[in-house]
Design a protein around this motif. Structure first.
Motif, PDB file in Angstrom:
ATOM      1  N   GLY A  42       0.776  -1.239   0.000  1.00 42.11           N
ATOM      2  CA  GLY A  42       0.000   0.000   0.000  1.00 42.11           C
ATOM      3  C   GLY A  42       0.800   1.278   0.000  1.00 42.11           C
ATOM      4  O   GLY A  42       0.241   2.361  -0.053  1.00 42.11           O
ATOM      5  N   GLY A  43       2.120   1.159   0.096  1.00 41.02           N
ATOM      6  CA  GLY A  43       2.932   2.364   0.051  1.00 41.02           C
ATOM      7  C   GLY A  43       3.071   3.049   1.394  1.00 41.02           C
ATOM      8  O   GLY A  43       3.578   4.161   1.476  1.00 41.02           O
TER       9      GLY A  43
ATOM     10  N   SER B 176       4.868  -1.248   3.752  1.00 47.57           N
ATOM     11  CA  SER B 176       5.696  -1.312   2.544  1.00 47.57           C
ATOM     12  C   SER B 176       7.129  -0.937   2.870  1.00 47.57           C
ATOM     13  O   SER B 176       8.081  -1.599   2.441  1.00 47.57           O
ATOM     14  CB  SER B 176       5.180  -0.339   1.472  1.00 47.57           C
ATOM     15  OG  SER B 176       3.949  -0.760   0.953  1.00 47.57           O
TER      16      SER B 176
ATOM     17  N   GLY C  68      -6.959   8.486  -7.240  1.00 46.99           N
ATOM     18  CA  GLY C  68      -7.413   7.443  -6.323  1.00 46.99           C
ATOM     19  C   GLY C  68      -8.930   7.371  -6.240  1.00 46.99           C
ATOM     20  O   GLY C  68      -9.511   6.280  -6.269  1.00 46.99           O
TER      21      GLY C  68
ATOM     22  N   THR D 110       2.169   9.120  -5.206  1.00 51.98           N
ATOM     23  CA  THR D 110       1.295   8.039  -5.678  1.00 51.98           C
ATOM     24  C   THR D 110       0.742   7.283  -4.469  1.00 51.98           C
ATOM     25  O   THR D 110      -0.005   7.859  -3.678  1.00 51.98           O
ATOM     26  CB  THR D 110       2.054   7.134  -6.668  1.00 51.98           C
ATOM     27  OG1 THR D 110       3.268   6.696  -6.078  1.00 51.98           O
ATOM     28  CG2 THR D 110       2.393   7.906  -7.939  1.00 51.98           C
ATOM     29  N   ARG D 111       1.057   5.990  -4.351  1.00 53.91           N
ATOM     30  CA  ARG D 111       0.525   5.218  -3.216  1.00 53.91           C
ATOM     31  C   ARG D 111       0.868   5.893  -1.898  1.00 53.91           C
ATOM     32  O   ARG D 111       1.998   6.287  -1.677  1.00 53.91           O
ATOM     33  CB  ARG D 111       1.141   3.810  -3.201  1.00 53.91           C
ATOM     34  CG  ARG D 111       0.560   2.881  -4.200  1.00 53.91           C
ATOM     35  CD  ARG D 111       1.238   1.529  -4.095  1.00 53.91           C
ATOM     36  NE  ARG D 111       2.661   1.594  -4.429  1.00 53.91           N
ATOM     37  CZ  ARG D 111       3.496   0.554  -4.382  1.00 53.91           C
ATOM     38  NH1 ARG D 111       3.052  -0.615  -3.971  1.00 53.91           N
ATOM     39  NH2 ARG D 111       4.756   0.675  -4.733  1.00 53.91           N
TER      40      ARG D 111
ATOM     41  N   ALA E 285      -4.042   8.232  -3.473  1.00 51.32           N
ATOM     42  CA  ALA E 285      -3.002   8.227  -4.504  1.00 51.32           C
ATOM     43  C   ALA E 285      -3.283   9.235  -5.614  1.00 51.32           C
ATOM     44  O   ALA E 285      -4.436   9.495  -5.965  1.00 51.32           O
ATOM     45  CB  ALA E 285      -2.892   6.836  -5.121  1.00 51.32           C
TER      46      ALA E 285
ATOM     47  N   GLU F 200      -2.681   0.002   3.151  1.00 47.32           N
ATOM     48  CA  GLU F 200      -3.318   0.625   2.010  1.00 47.32           C
ATOM     49  C   GLU F 200      -4.641   1.261   2.399  1.00 47.32           C
ATOM     50  O   GLU F 200      -5.347   0.772   3.253  1.00 47.32           O
ATOM     51  CB  GLU F 200      -3.586  -0.362   0.880  1.00 47.32           C
ATOM     52  CG  GLU F 200      -3.612  -1.814   1.227  1.00 47.32           C
ATOM     53  CD  GLU F 200      -4.960  -2.385   1.578  1.00 47.32           C
ATOM     54  OE1 GLU F 200      -5.844  -2.359   0.696  1.00 47.32           O
ATOM     55  OE2 GLU F 200      -5.136  -2.877   2.704  1.00 47.32           O
TER      56      GLU F 200
ATOM     57  N   CYS G 259      -2.459   1.389  -8.821  1.00 48.68           N
ATOM     58  CA  CYS G 259      -1.476   1.738  -9.843  1.00 48.68           C
ATOM     59  C   CYS G 259      -0.735   0.492 -10.284  1.00 48.68           C
ATOM     60  O   CYS G 259      -1.132  -0.602  -9.958  1.00 48.68           O
ATOM     61  CB  CYS G 259      -0.516   2.821  -9.359  1.00 48.68           C
ATOM     62  SG  CYS G 259       0.377   2.429  -7.869  1.00 48.68           S
TER      63      CYS G 259
ATOM     64  N   LYS H 203       4.439  -4.583  -5.573  1.00 44.63           N
ATOM     65  CA  LYS H 203       2.980  -4.526  -5.544  1.00 44.63           C
ATOM     66  C   LYS H 203       2.477  -5.821  -4.924  1.00 44.63           C
ATOM     67  O   LYS H 203       3.113  -6.865  -5.045  1.00 44.63           O
ATOM     68  CB  LYS H 203       2.408  -4.386  -6.962  1.00 44.63           C
ATOM     69  CG  LYS H 203       2.724  -3.071  -7.650  1.00 44.63           C
ATOM     70  CD  LYS H 203       2.013  -1.884  -7.031  1.00 44.63           C
ATOM     71  CE  LYS H 203       2.146  -0.605  -7.838  1.00 44.63           C
ATOM     72  NZ  LYS H 203       3.509  -0.167  -8.064  1.00 44.63           N
TER      73      LYS H 203
END
Lengths: 329, 329
Positions: free
Chosen positions: A5-6, A10, A170, A214-215, A261, A323, A329, B123
Motif C-alpha cells: 500500500g505504500g 511497505s 485514487g 502516488t501510493r 493516490a 493501504e 497503480c 505490488k
C-alpha cells in the motif's frame, strides 16, 4: 495487502528484506528513481509494476499509468524519460482486443510523453494466477548537469509546492471499482510530468527535491521527505487543493484526501528565494495551472509532518500503515 | 498459454499487437536487448518478467533466473550488466520467509554477476490473482566500442557455436514441477554469461550475433536468426551437446531437446576466420568448457534452418508454435 500500500508496512518490507538482500548503495537511497553513472553519463533509472483494477477507468487505463508512472518517477530525478522497457504478464484467457487496447493506450501515452518503448517481454500465466494484464515498465533518462534532486538537500526554510488538485486519481479508480456514484464522474488526472519538471528546472536547477505522491498520497510523500531530510514540515491544511468532488467522495468513504493516490501531480521542495519564480513558471504549464504553496520546512520537530487544521489546531501527519485503496497503480 | 511460449504465437502477438502500438524503431529490431544511445553513450537495455513455477528448483530459484535472465539478455548485446531494476508482484498470503529467500537469491546472483540492483518496486495482489512471487527485472549496461551484435550481420560461411549442453534448465524445471523422476536429479544450469561473453569479445569484437536460447530453445533462437538475417543455417544434429539425462527425459516426455529452454547457455555466429580462436577462448571459461561447433550458415535456403540427422537425412527445423513447457522462466 498492506505491504503493497505504500505505507509503513511497505517501507518495512523494503528496509527489512530487500535492502539487506540486495545491499547496494543506490537502492538504499530509496528515491522514486535511482541516479546512476554509466560511461560518464548520469542517468535516472526506475521501475514500477502496474496491477490496477479495472484495466480501464475514467480518464485512463493501466497502459497510461504504466507509461506515466515511470516517466514521472524519472522526472522526479529531473530526468526527461528517453526509453522505456515493458513487461506484460497476461492471464490465460484475456481477450486479445483488451491486450491491444492496453498496448494502444501505452503507445499513445509514450508518444505524448516523448518516450520510446525500446524493449519488451511477454509472459502468460494460467487462468486464476493473474488478473487480465499486469505491466511492468522500467525507464532511463538523462539527468541534466547541475540538477541534484534528493531529500537530503531539504533544509529548514524551503517552500513546499503542490502542482494541483490532489486525490483525483485514487477517487476515480475507487468510484468505478466499487460501483460508487458521486453525482458526477471523476476522471483520473493521470499525466506525464516531464514537461512540467523541465519548465521548473528552467527557472533554476537548484530545486531540492521533487516527489510524485502516488501510493500513500501526499501524506506518505511528505513523511518520507521529513524522515530522510531530518527536517520538520508544516502544512496549512486550508492551502491543500482538494476539489469538492474528491472531498465529498472522501467524506462518504471515510478517507483522508492526503492519503489518496495521485498520478499526474508532484510536490516540490524549493529554496525560498526561488519559490515565487518556480510557482509562476509552474502556473504557465497546463499540468501546473493549479500549483500552490501548501507549507514550509522548519528546524523544529525534525522528521515530523504537522498540519495546521482549518480550525486553527495542529495535528501530526503520520505515514499510513497499509493501504487505503488497493491496486490503484 | 501458447502466446507466452516463445514460439510462433508469441512472435505473432509481438508483431501484430505490440510493435504497431508502440511504433518505435528500436523495439522493431526485436533483439534480446535493445541498443540505445543516451548522452553519447551506447547502452544495452532489456527487460524480462519471471513467472516460473516452482519458485525454487534444483540448481536455482526465480531469484537466480530474474538476475541471470536479464544479465544474459544484456550480454547478448556484448554489454556487461551494470544496474538492474527489480519489480515484485507478490500474492497476498505469500510467506515472508519465501520472499526473503527469493530476495537473498537475487542478491547473491547479482553479486556473482557483478551487477547492482539500483531501483525497485513492490505490488501486492489479492490471493488468487498471482502465484506467490512474480518478478520483473530490467537492466542497463555499456556496449563496448567496436561491438555490434545483431542478426543482420550474419552472412553465409559463419560458424555456429553453442557454449555447452542444451536443454538442462527446462528439464530440471519439468522434473520437479511434474514430480517426474529420471533416476538422477537434474540441476538447472542457470548462470550469468557476462564473463563468458567478455572472454569471447577479447578475442575479437567482430562476432556477428549472440543469442540466449531461452523459451523455444535452440530451435527458436536459430529460426529467428535465419529469418532476420535471410541466411540459411545447417546444423549437424550429432554435434549438438545433449547430456544423456536430458536425452532420456526428453524421450520419456516426447520433447525435442532443441526446443527445451536454457538459461546459462549461448549460441554464437562467428566469422569463419575467428571461429577456432573464439572456440578455444570459450573453452578456457567455466561456462564455456563444453563449447562446440554445431553448424554453419549457407547461401542456399535463406531463412531456413536445416538439421542433418544422425541417420544422414535432413529435416527442417521450424519455429515451435506455442509452448513445450509453460512458465519455465
Amino acid at each position: 495487502m498492506g505491504h503493497g500500500g505504500g505505507g509503513a508496512l511497505s517501507a518495512e518490507l523494503v528496509q527489512q528484506i530487500f535492502v539487506p538482500a540486495f545491499g547496494g548503495e543506490v537502492l538504499a537511497q530509496l528515491g522514486d528513481s535511482a541516479a546512476v553513472s554509466l560511461g560518464g553519463t548520469r542517468l535516472a533509472f526506475s521501475t514500477d509494476s502496474f496491477v490496477v483494477r479495472p484495466l480501464f477507468f475514467p480518464g485512463g487505463s493501466i497502459g497510461d499509468l504504466a507509461v506515466n508512472g515511470t516517466v514521472n518517477d524519472l522526472a522526479m530525478s529531473g530526468a526527461r524519460a528517453a526509453y522505456l522497457s515493458c513487461g506484460f504478464i497476461l492471464e490465460e484467457g484475456v481477450e486479445m482486443p483488451v491486450v491491444a487496447g492496453v498496448a494502444d493506450a501505452m503507445g499513445a501515452a509514450a508518444r505524448a510523453a516523448g518516450v520510446e518503448v525500446a524493449t519488451g517481454d511477454t509472459k502468460v500465466v494460467e487462468a486464476g494466477h493473474g488478473d487480465g494484464v499486469y505491466i511492468n515498465t522500467a525507464g532511463i533518462g538523462l539527468i541534466p548537469s547541475g540538477v541534484d534532486l534528493c531529500p537530503q538537500r531539504v533544509v529548514p526554510g524551503d517552500v513546499v509546492i503542490v502542482s494541483g488538485d490532489i486525490g483525483v486519481h485514487g477517487v476515480a479508480i475507487m468510484s468505478v471499482r466499487e460501483g460508487l456514484e458521486f453525482g458526477v464522474e471523476i476522471e483520473s488526472d493521470c499525466a506525464a510530468l516531464g514537461g512540467l519538471v523541465e519548465t521548473m528546472l528552467a527557472v533554476t536547477p537548484d530545486l531540492h527535491v521533487l516527489r510524485d505522491p502516488t501510493r500513500g498520497g501526499l501524506a506518505a510523500a511528505l513523511c518520507e521527505i521529513a524522515t530522510v531530510s531530518c527536517t520538520g514540515i508544516v502544512i496549512q491544511e486550508r492551502a491543500i487543493p482538494v476539489p469538492p468532488t474528491v472531498a465529498n467522495a472522501c467524506a462518504i468513504l471515510g478517507l483522508d484526501p492526503m492519503y489518496v493516490a495521485n498520478e499526474g501531480k508532484l510536490v516540490a521542495f524549493v529554496p525560498r528565494e526561488h519559490a515565487d519564480a518556480v510557482l509562476a513558471a509552474m502556473r504557465t504549464h497546463p499540468l501546473g495551472a493549479g500549483a500552490t504553496i501548501i507549507g514550509e520546512t522548519v528546524a523544529t520537530h525534525p522528521g515530523m509532518v504537522v498540519a495546521r487544521t482549518l480550525l486553527g489546531g495542529t495535528r501530526v501527519v503520520d505515514l499510513p500503515l497499509g493501504e487505503q485503496l488497493p491496486r490503484i497503480c
